[in-house]
Design an enzyme around this catalytic site. Structure first.
Site, PDB file in Angstrom:
ATOM      1  N   GLU A 196       2.286  -2.528  -3.410  1.00 16.05           N
ATOM      2  CA  GLU A 196       2.625  -1.242  -2.816  1.00 16.05           C
ATOM      3  C   GLU A 196       1.624  -0.847  -1.735  1.00 16.05           C
ATOM      4  O   GLU A 196       0.411  -0.883  -1.946  1.00 16.05           O
ATOM      5  CB  GLU A 196       2.668  -0.179  -3.913  1.00 16.05           C
ATOM      6  CG  GLU A 196       2.996   1.219  -3.418  1.00 16.05           C
ATOM      7  CD  GLU A 196       3.075   2.242  -4.541  1.00 16.05           C
ATOM      8  OE1 GLU A 196       3.363   3.415  -4.236  1.00 16.05           O
ATOM      9  OE2 GLU A 196       2.859   1.873  -5.719  1.00 16.05           O
ATOM     10  N   CYS A 233       7.007   1.523  -7.561  1.00 14.72           N
ATOM     11  CA  CYS A 233       6.243   2.310  -8.516  1.00 14.72           C
ATOM     12  C   CYS A 233       7.155   3.130  -9.433  1.00 14.72           C
ATOM     13  O   CYS A 233       8.027   2.581 -10.085  1.00 14.72           O
ATOM     14  CB  CYS A 233       5.234   3.174  -7.750  1.00 14.72           C
ATOM     15  SG  CYS A 233       3.803   3.727  -8.700  1.00 14.72           S
ATOM     16  N   LYS A 242      10.304   4.830  -0.320  1.00 16.18           N
ATOM     17  CA  LYS A 242      10.185   5.436  -1.648  1.00 16.18           C
ATOM     18  C   LYS A 242      10.884   6.795  -1.674  1.00 16.18           C
ATOM     19  O   LYS A 242      10.632   7.659  -0.832  1.00 16.18           O
ATOM     20  CB  LYS A 242       8.704   5.574  -2.007  1.00 16.18           C
ATOM     21  CG  LYS A 242       8.443   5.947  -3.459  1.00 16.18           C
ATOM     22  CD  LYS A 242       6.945   5.900  -3.741  1.00 16.18           C
ATOM     23  CE  LYS A 242       6.641   6.119  -5.218  1.00 16.18           C
ATOM     24  NZ  LYS A 242       5.186   6.044  -5.501  1.00 16.18           N
TER      25      LYS A 242
END
Length: 327
Positions: A46, A167, A133
């Site tokens: 990430e 995540c 995201k």
């Protein structure tokens, strides 16, 4: 439908923290190392380019309103974020073409005035796709905007459909459902570090989606943070003070890795590897994929569309649109 076996490598190495150009050069070196070792798909964690913003969780005062330190560090991050497309992005494409590999890379993306936590899918011919995201988590909202449904991405490869989430998106049930409906064969789960709960989420995703999961985390010491900062040509003293305030000695581990390759039954194929730089490698056997569908296919025979139905908005969400009226 026949998919080829795939040799994969997860890059569990630190970037040159906050330095976009130096991290890009390091990515090129690591990519070539992975390619020479036989990897056909290379995965980075990430926001690896140029580093996960560890100060949000570690530096006292990181969230204070109008404080000089957070503003100075954010400015450095903004200046070292990747514009897509753009000249630095073209350098990245050239590195991928040179390697002749598929690459998934986490980046800070700058789109006009806002930064996004972005997952880049790069193909050997230079083509690309991305996922932003959907919901930055907790203090992450201080620096990243929110993505939208237009970037729930899958890429066709010789090894099957390649997709990913970032995540805590792995704890969004509807995001998982949307990606399972895309029928991934290989899923990239990008994390800062793949802690125990992150391991559970990654293994659950593999079992639920009946796909291979590549869980990617970074190893990063406090010294890596300080060295990366000093590698920049201009270092505001306020930024230096904020990052130096992270508790612990220079050898303290801020990110612990935990990268692993997980099979469609939820069991480990390789790893997890902790606390040290590494390449986590494995060969994915596509023959394992159909076996799991005998008992579970959450978008097929184990679905109940008469009871549950998900509608996904895949339109880009724009604040302003311009309509041109021809004369």
């Amino acid at each position: 439908m026949r998919w080829k076996p795939c040799r994969v490598a997860i890059v569990q190495q630190p970037p040159v923290f906050l330095n976009l150009q130096a991290s890009l050069e390091r990515a090129g070196q690591l990519l070539l190392e992975a390619a020479e070792a036989g990897a056909e798909l290379v995965v980075f964690p990430e926001t690896w380019l140029p580093g996960y913003p560890v100060w949000l969780d570690e530096a006292p005062g990181a969230a204070l309103w109008d404080a000089p330190g957070p503003k100075a560090v954010y400015r450095l991050l903004w200046e070292n974020a990747l514009e897509i497309p753009g000249p630095t992005f073209e350098q990245l494409q050239a590195l991928v073409r040179e390697s002749e590999r598929y690459v998934v890379l986490g980046v800070h993306e700058r789109l006009r005035g806002t930064l996004y936590n972005t997952q880049l899918f790069l193909q050997p011919d230079g083509s690309w796709a991305l996922h932003r995201k959907l919901v930055p988590t907790y203090t992450e909202r201080l620096i990243w905007g929110r993505g939208d449904g237009s970037t729930l991405t899958v890429v066709e490869t010789p090894f099957g459909r390649l997709g990913g989430l970032i995540c805590w998106e792995h704890w969004m049930p509807l995001a998982r459902a949307a990606m399972h409906a895309r029928f991934e064969q290989i899923h990239v789960a990008q994390w800062p570090s793949v802690h125990e709960l992150h391991q559970i989420a990654s293994r659950h995703y593999a079992f639920e989606g009946r796909c291979f999961v590549l869980a990617a985390g970074t190893v990063l010491h406090k010294q890596d943070v300080l060295d990366g900062l000093e590698s920049l040509s201009r270092v505001p003293p306020e930024a230096r003070e904020l990052l130096a305030s992270i508790p612990g000695d220079p050898e303290r581990l801020l990110q612990t890795g935990g990268s692993a390759v997980i099979g469609p039954d939820g069991h480990y194929v390789a790893g997890p590897v902790w606390n040290e730089p590494a390449f986590v490698t494995a060969t994915l056997d596509p023959g394992r994929l159909p076996e799991g569908f005998l008992t579970l296919d959450v978008d097929g025979h184990y679905a109940r569309p008469d009871v549950f139905h998900l509608e996904v908005n895949t339109r880009s969400q724009l604040a302003v649109t311009f309509q041109h009226e021809a004369p």
